[in-house]
Design an enzyme around this catalytic site. Structure first.
Site, mmCIF file in Angstrom:
data_model
loop_
_atom_site.group_PDB
_atom_site.id
_atom_site.type_symbol
_atom_site.label_atom_id
_atom_site.label_comp_id
_atom_site.label_asym_id
_atom_site.label_seq_id
_atom_site.Cartn_x
_atom_site.Cartn_y
_atom_site.Cartn_z
ATOM 1 N N SER A 48 3.980 10.236 -53.263
ATOM 2 C CA SER A 48 2.855 9.804 -52.165
ATOM 3 C C SER A 48 1.647 9.740 -53.233
ATOM 4 O O SER A 48 0.702 8.786 -53.038
ATOM 5 C CB SER A 48 2.225 10.955 -51.539
ATOM 6 O OG SER A 48 3.755 11.504 -50.545
ATOM 7 N N TYR A 137 12.857 15.622 -50.743
ATOM 8 C CA TYR A 137 11.475 15.586 -50.401
ATOM 9 C C TYR A 137 11.157 15.941 -48.855
ATOM 10 O O TYR A 137 11.245 14.986 -48.218
ATOM 11 C CB TYR A 137 11.091 14.420 -51.077
ATOM 12 C CG TYR A 137 9.248 14.246 -50.889
ATOM 13 C CD1 TYR A 137 8.402 15.462 -50.662
ATOM 14 C CD2 TYR A 137 8.724 12.966 -51.094
ATOM 15 C CE1 TYR A 137 7.006 15.035 -50.777
ATOM 16 C CE2 TYR A 137 7.223 13.022 -51.283
ATOM 17 C CZ TYR A 137 6.549 14.123 -51.131
ATOM 18 O OH TYR A 137 4.948 13.981 -51.097
ATOM 19 N N LYS A 165 11.860 19.499 -52.934
ATOM 20 C CA LYS A 165 10.523 19.259 -53.039
ATOM 21 C C LYS A 165 10.007 19.793 -51.769
ATOM 22 O O LYS A 165 9.867 19.175 -50.712
ATOM 23 C CB LYS A 165 9.858 18.105 -53.215
ATOM 24 C CG LYS A 165 8.067 18.281 -53.702
ATOM 25 C CD LYS A 165 7.774 16.663 -53.851
ATOM 26 C CE LYS A 165 6.173 16.981 -54.102
ATOM 27 N NZ LYS A 165 5.296 15.541 -53.956
#
Length: 293
Positions: A48, A137, A165
């Protein structure tokens, strides 16, 4: 557990010019700064913080290549390849794997209401195509996808899914994952909650502000692991003051301006993000001076 993947990572920022092209030398400078100045263990590339979902496939490949060229073979590298286009994700995953990235990572498919079975198959297809280790993620605030402890179990049953993550404020779920899967890697994704994550037993962390505040992140993480919680919290307080200041001026443009104050070409954010608002210049300079950024 993949011991080699433990540690602290910068969620690598990407400098763009006014036309939205990657500034190659600037990106290399940012990558090297994270390792040499901020003393981090590795880079999480095209997440991101790299404004990944605003750029095309060739730019993503360009960034993977430049980051690798900047830091070489001795720095841990994780490639975020997640995309709503599975074919693109596979192409990127293969490319990063060929470059020598230590693992790939992929955000959960988002926007459409995918079933968990569809999400799971997405990850399995990526692994089958790349034969690289996968770090899930999980960032439900942005994707709307919440993975339960049972669903994490189904994912972790695959030997190539080595960890997650974890960018979520649910510390109950984090504790449950840690207890249930002690051999899986957990990397925290919330910079402002690093001390709480470290106390909860994470193996490392990935952060956007670590590009400029990695030294404090290291102090927080190490002190918490040593049981020096009060000391860790004091540094977290300073860190969160920094984060509040940065967020009030715009996350990506402000981080890039801090890099520029160090002589690093941070470029500008990619549109539709707005550039840094010059009316905030004095506040930014005060923040840099106060916290020695």
């Amino acid at each position: 557990m993949e011991e080699k993947l433990k540690g602290l990572y910068a969620a690598l920022l990407v400098p763009f010019d006014e036309q939205g092209q990657v500034k190659e030398e600037g990106l290399k400078q940012i990558a090297r700064n994270a390792i040499e100045h901020e003393k981090l263990d590795g880079l999480y590339v095209n997440g991101s913080s790299g404004e990944n979902f605003l750029i095309n496939t060739e730019q993503k490949k360009q960034i993977f290549r430049l980051a690798k060229e900047a830091v070489g073979d001795d720095v841990k590298l994780i490639a975020q390849v997640g995309s709503l286009d599975l074919n693109e994700a596979i192409e990127l995953g293969k490319y990063a794997t060929e470059l020598g990235y230590d693992a790939i990572s992929a955000v959960t498919p988002f926007y459409y209401p995918f079933s968990f079975e569809e999400i799971k198959q997405y990850y399995f297809d990526l692994i089958e195509a790349t034969q690289n280790n996968m770090i899930i993620y999980a960032i439900p605030d942005l994707t709307g996808v919440n993975i339960s402890i049972e669903q994490f179990g189904e994912l972790f049953n695959h030997e190539k899914i080595v960890g997650v993550k974890y960018t979520a404020p649910n510390f109950f779920l984090l504790e449950r994952i840690r207890k249930a899967y002690p051999d899986k890697l957990i990397l925290s994704g919330f910079d402002e909650m690093l001390v709480q994550a470290a106390i909860s037993g994470v193996d490392g962390a990935i952060g956007s502000t670590y590009n400029v505040n990695g030294v404090r992140a290291r102090q927080i993480f190490d002190l918490a692991k040593e049981g020096k919680i009060d000391e860790a919290y004091q540094i977290q307080h300073d860190t969160n003051d920094i984060i509040e200041g940065v967020l009030s001026m715009g996350l990506y443009p402000t981080l890039k301006e801090i890099l520029k104050s160090r002589g690093i070409d941070g470029g500008v954010p990619k549109r539709p993000f707005a550039p840094f608002n010059e009316s905030n210049r004095e506040a930014l300079n005060n923040l840099i001076d106060k916290y020695n950024l």
